[in-house]
Design an enzyme around this catalytic site. Sequence first.
Site, PDB file in Angstrom:
ATOM      1  N   HIS A   1     -12.855   5.752   2.195  1.00 31.62           N
ATOM      2  CA  HIS A   1     -11.569   5.079   2.384  1.00 31.62           C
ATOM      3  C   HIS A   1     -11.689   3.993   3.432  1.00 31.62           C
ATOM      4  O   HIS A   1     -12.405   4.165   4.418  1.00 31.62           O
ATOM      5  CB  HIS A   1     -10.478   6.079   2.804  1.00 31.62           C
ATOM      6  CG  HIS A   1      -9.120   5.566   2.478  1.00 31.62           C
ATOM      7  ND1 HIS A   1      -8.463   4.667   3.280  1.00 31.62           N
ATOM      8  CD2 HIS A   1      -8.325   5.784   1.410  1.00 31.62           C
ATOM      9  CE1 HIS A   1      -7.316   4.360   2.706  1.00 31.62           C
ATOM     10  NE2 HIS A   1      -7.195   5.016   1.584  1.00 31.62           N
TER      11      HIS A   1
ATOM     12  N   ASP B   1      -7.513   9.944  -4.778  1.00 26.59           N
ATOM     13  CA  ASP B   1      -7.759   9.925  -6.220  1.00 26.59           C
ATOM     14  C   ASP B   1      -8.610  11.090  -6.720  1.00 26.59           C
ATOM     15  O   ASP B   1      -8.639  11.360  -7.916  1.00 26.59           O
ATOM     16  CB  ASP B   1      -8.436   8.599  -6.620  1.00 26.59           C
ATOM     17  CG  ASP B   1      -7.469   7.441  -6.538  1.00 26.59           C
ATOM     18  OD1 ASP B   1      -6.455   7.494  -7.231  1.00 26.59           O
ATOM     19  OD2 ASP B   1      -7.722   6.499  -5.769  1.00 26.59           O
TER      20      ASP B   1
END
Length: 375
Positions: free
Chosen positions: A261, A312
Amino acid sequence: MSQEKVTVRGLRDVAAADSKLSFVDPKGLLYYLGYNIDNLVENVIYAEVAYLLVHQRLPKKQELEDFRSQLFLEMNLPEPIIESIKNSPKNAHPMSILRTEVSHLAEFDPDGNEFSPDANLRRATRLIAKVPTIVATLYRSRLNRSTPEPKKEFDFAKNFLYMFKGEEPDDNETRVIHRFMILHADHGFNASTFAARVTASTNSDIYSAVTSAIGTLKGPLHGGASEKVMDMLDDINLEEEVEEYIDGLLEQNKKIMGFGHRMYKAQDPRTKHLRGIVEDFCHQDRTSDLYNKCISIENIVYERKKIYPNVDFYAAVAMDALGVPKDFFPLFFASSRISGWVAHILEQYDDAVLLRPASNYIGELGRVFVPINQR
Ligand code: CMC
């Protein structure tokens, strides 16, 4: 040539505007309007979060009732849009159809070209309501089935799943869709939100801004990642093959989808909730199998790269457990993130500044022009 600009590659750590909407704390915390999402996900329904984002405060009881009624009334689509969805090519990616039909909605906006704060607020509510209906209608039409009308007695998130699946979600599925939508509702200046804000910053209309956002979300480095996560899980036949599979990807310098991320240096705070959602579905053999593979992948990727799963990763399995096919995963993301997008678009209109960065030109200057027949 003198370098007058410093390039910040990928705009990493650049704050492009002030925002009150959500705070992504790199330490692994996420706040919507100052409320920690860990509290919100346990205590509110999705419509309350959508209200919170758009109105920048939590609703009182009657305000929430009114908002839910407005959403219910707006969960319909103009007939030409339904026709256009039904006539869309079956082999086109569903995100492409969603992007087109959101753009198409602009043609039927009852507020026309009025660009007042009230008209934009009405459009924001309209889009929060209509994006999930486009998704449900598209899916049902691909199955050659009709889309059920939403039911007044169902809440908004439950109605979305009901219209998508064509059958009433049970209590667990209803709890899951609320949590899923809350967790996906907003996330600072992520790429699609930023794209929406850039479009809004030119005082373009809200439909154009959301169309930009959908096109941006579609990419596999953003909302398209969950579909790729399921490709990876489908590729791995057995849990015992996980290590070899992951090492194979890393040896080829390939990214592991659903990991890493830009903002978080610790665990993504949404992951634990999504992992919990998946655990609730582990009575289903397929989900339990996918869950075990996920846990192995999570451990091996952490061992090798010291990176964590992002939103996700388990979202893919959560949607699979709900019966959503993988090419529709990013559309569930969009159906939730729409509340964040429109909130950011309204905030950008208020900020009233053009978002227009500079570039660091590294090309040549003063080249001698040669006419085409002499090149
Ligand atoms: N697999 C393997 N290595 C990774 C991954 C990954 N998924 N993500 C980051 N790394 C490594 C990367 O190779 C680099 O290592 P090194 O320093 O040795 O070169 C380091 O971690 C930093 O990565 P980065 O590429 O500089 O990070 P970024 O901030 O530019 O990219 C990202 C963030 C999300 C695009 C990236 O992590 C990625 O491509 N992940 C896979 C796609 C994905 O899951 N996307 C969903 C993002 S989160 C939800 C959303 O926005 O939709």
